[in-house]
Design an enzyme around this catalytic site. Structure first.
Site, PDB file in Angstrom:
ATOM      1  CD  GLU A 290      -3.313  -0.303   2.040  1.00  0.00           C
ATOM      2  OE1 GLU A 290      -4.332  -0.979   1.941  1.00  0.00           O
ATOM      3  OE2 GLU A 290      -3.071   0.396   3.052  1.00  0.00           O
ATOM      4  CG  HIS A 311       8.526 -29.347  -0.224  1.00  0.00           C
ATOM      5  ND1 HIS A 311       9.259 -30.474  -0.504  1.00  0.00           N
ATOM      6  CD2 HIS A 311       9.127 -28.774   0.855  1.00  0.00           C
ATOM      7  CE1 HIS A 311      10.237 -30.599   0.380  1.00  0.00           C
ATOM      8  NE2 HIS A 311      10.181 -29.571   1.217  1.00  0.00           N
ATOM      9  CE  LYS A 425     -12.401   0.994   1.193  1.00  0.00           C
ATOM     10  NZ  LYS A 425     -11.849   1.949   2.147  1.00  0.00           N
TER      11      LYS A 425
END
Ligand code: PA5
Length: 435
Positions: A290, A311, A425
Site C-alpha cells: 500500500e 515444495h 469501493k
C-alpha cells in the site's frame, strides 16, 4: 541496548558497493524528509517518533482494559481489516503458542482470540458464531475511518448477538471501539452507546498503527508484554534514526531493494522459516504494497513460508522468470527449539542428525536455499533478528516501517496515502446501490 537487527546481501554481485554509495545523497534527502515530516504525506508521519512520545495515560488504560477483558472473557474477537488487524495478528501469532486457542484455559494468559471483519465470507462469520455461542465474549471493533464495510458488517452481527445475550447495558460493557477521535459512523455509535473507546492518532495511518491502541490492546489481551514491545521500538528509533547509510541497516535494506527494482527485479519475496511468521508476512505485504504501489510504480511484495513452500513455489523461484529477489527474515534464537533424539535403531536413516536441534537443521535449510537462489540468479537479501521476543518484535516493526517509508520516498511516491484502495469501493457500493 542489546543486539541489533542485521542486514546483508548473500551474493555480493547483485548490488555492488559503489551502487549503494551512489545512493548516499538520496538517502540523506530521504532521512530529512522522514524526520522533518515535510515529505509527501508528512501529516501521517506520527509513527516516526511514536516510540518516544506515545500517550502514557492511554497506554496504561490499554493495559488496564486488557486485564479486565482477560478476567471477564473466554473469547475475544478483534474486528478489523488491513492495518486495523494485521499488526495485532502478526504479533499474536509470532509471540504466542502456535496452538494458543486450543490450549486449556489455565495454560493461556487470556481468552481465545479470533479475528473477524476482514472478509465478507458468510461461512467464516457463521462458523465463528458457532464456536463462540456458549462462551463469555468481548469485542474490539477497530476502524480508523469508522466506515469500512467489512468490519462494519461483522460488527453489526456480533453487536446484535451481544445485545440479545447480555442486554443493551451488558453488551456495552463488552464492546471496545478503537477509532478516530471525532469522525466516522463508529465514533458516533460508540459515543451514543457509551463504549470504552481508544483513539487512532490522526497522524498515523492504518498500516503504521500497530504500536497504537489498534495493535496494542489485542496484543495485551493475548498476555504479551507491550512495555517490552515499546522498549524494542524505542531502540529501533535510535538505531534506525542514524542518518548514515553505512551505519543504518534499515536504510541499507531500502536502498538495496531500490537498486534491484531498477534492475527489473519487480517482485520481492519475503522468505520466513517458521509458520509463526505467516501473519507478520501479511502485515509486511500490506505495509509495502500500500505504501509503494502507486503512480505506475512499486515492487510487488510476495511472501513464502519455508521450508513448506520450497515444495510448491521452490521450482519457480529457483528456475522461473528472473524478475524477483528474495529477502530472508531469519530469527537467530527462536522462542522454542527441540533436540533430535538418537533412537535405538536408525531405521529412518536420520541418526546423522541426532543431537542436533530442529533450529540447526532449519538454519542449514535457510543457508542452502539462499546459496541456491544466489546461484540461480535470485538476488538474496537477509535480515537477521536476534530473538523471537516482544522486544525484538517492536524493533522489527520499527525497522520495517522506516525502511518502507524510505523505500517509497526513494521511489518518488507518497508512502502514506492509498488512493487505489478507493477504486473497488466505489464500484462495489454502486453495485450495492448504496444510498
Ligand atoms: O493502511 C490503511 O490505511 C488501510 O489498509 C486501512 O488500515 C484499512 O483499509 C482499514 O481501514 P479502517 O481502519 O478505516 O477501517
Amino acid at each position: 541496548m542489546g543486539k541489533e537487527i542485521l542486514f546483508h546481501m548473500e551474493d555480493a554481485s547483485s548490488v555492488r558497493p559503489h551502487e549503494l554509495e551512489y545512493l548516499e545523497p538520496a538517502i540523506t534527502r530521504v532521512h530529512k524528509l522522514i524526520h522533518s515530516r515535510k515529505g509527501p504525506g508528512g501529516e501521517f508521519a506520527g509513527w516516526v517518533d511514536l516510540p518516544l512520545n506515545y500517550d502514557r495515560e492511554e497506554f496504561n488504560r490499554i493495559k488496564e482494559t486488557a486485564r479486565k477483558i482477560r478476567e471477564t472473557s473466554e473469547v475475544f474477537i478483534v474486528i478489523g481489516v488491513g492495518g486495523s488487524y494485521l499488526g495485532a495478528r502478526s504479533a499474536l501469532e509470532l509471540l504466542q503458542h502456535s496452538f494458543y486457542n486450543q490450549l486449556p484455559a489455565n495454560k493461556r494468559k487470556g481468552p481465545e482470540i479470533y479475528f473477524a471483519g476482514f472478509n465478507i465470507s458468510p461461512a467464516y462469520l457463521t462458523h465463528l458464531l458457532d464456536i463462540t455461542r456458549e462462551k463469555e465474549l468481548t469485542l474490539n471493533v477497530i476502524s480508523k475511518s469508522g466506515t469500512t464495510l467489512e468490519p462494519a458488517l461483522s460488527f453489526r452481527v456480533f453487536r446484535d448477538l451481544l445485545e440479545k445475550r447480555y442486554g443493551k447495558k451488558g453488551a456495552r460493557e463488552r464492546i471496545v471501539a478503537t477509532t478516530d477521535k471525532s469522525k466516522g459512523a463508529l465514533k458516533k455509535l460508540a459515543d451514543e452507546e457509551g463504549y470504552t473507546t481508544f483513539t487512532v492518532p490522526e497522524d498515523i495511518g492504518g498500516r503504521y498503527s500497530v504500536l497504537t491502541a489498534v495493535g496494542l490492546l489485542p496484543i495485551s489481551v493475548g498476555g504479551i508484554d507491550i512495555d517490552e514491545i515499546m522498549k524494542g521500538a524505542a531502540v529501533g528509533h535510535q538505531l534506525y534514526g542514524r542518518e548514515s547509510l553505512a551505519e543504518n541497516a534499515c536504510y541499507q535494506y531500502a536502498a538495496t531493494r531500490n537498486i534491484l527494482y531498477r534492475k527489473g527485479k519487480v517482485i520481492e519475496l519475503l522468505a520466513t522459516y517458521d509458520p509463526a511468521f505467516l501473519y507478520f508476512s501479511e502485515w509486511w505485504k500490506q505495509l509495502f504494497g500500500e505504501s509503494e504501489g502507486k503512480d505506475g510504480k512499486g515492487i510487488f511484495p510476495a511472501s513464502a513460508s519455508f521450508t513448506r513452500d520450497l515444495h510448491s513455489l521452490g521450482q519457480l523461484i529457483q528456475d522461473g522468470c528472473r524478475n524477483l529477489f528474495s529477502t530472508t527474515l531469519w530469527i537467530e534464537s527462536p522462542a522454542v527449539d527441540k533436540e533430535i533424539d538418537k533412537l535405538e535403531e536408525d531405521i529412518d536413516g536420520l541418526d546423522y542428525l541426532a543431537g542436533k536441534s530442529f533450529h540447526f537443521v532449519n538454519n542449514k535449510a535457510c543457508r542452502g536455499v539462499m546459496a541456491a537462489h544466489a546461484s540461480g540468479g535470485v538476488p538474496s537479501l537477509k535480515i537477521t533478528v536476534p530473538e523471537q521476543t516482544p522486544f525484538y518484535y517492536g524493533q522489527m516493526v520499527y525497522f520495517f516501517e522506516k525502511a518502507c517509508a524510505a523505500s517509497a520516498y526513494l521511489l518518488g511516491v507518497n508512502p502514506f496515502d492509498q488512493p487505489g484502495v478507493e477504486a473497488y469501493k466505489k464500484k462495489m457500493f454502486s453495485l450495492l446501490a448504496k444510498p
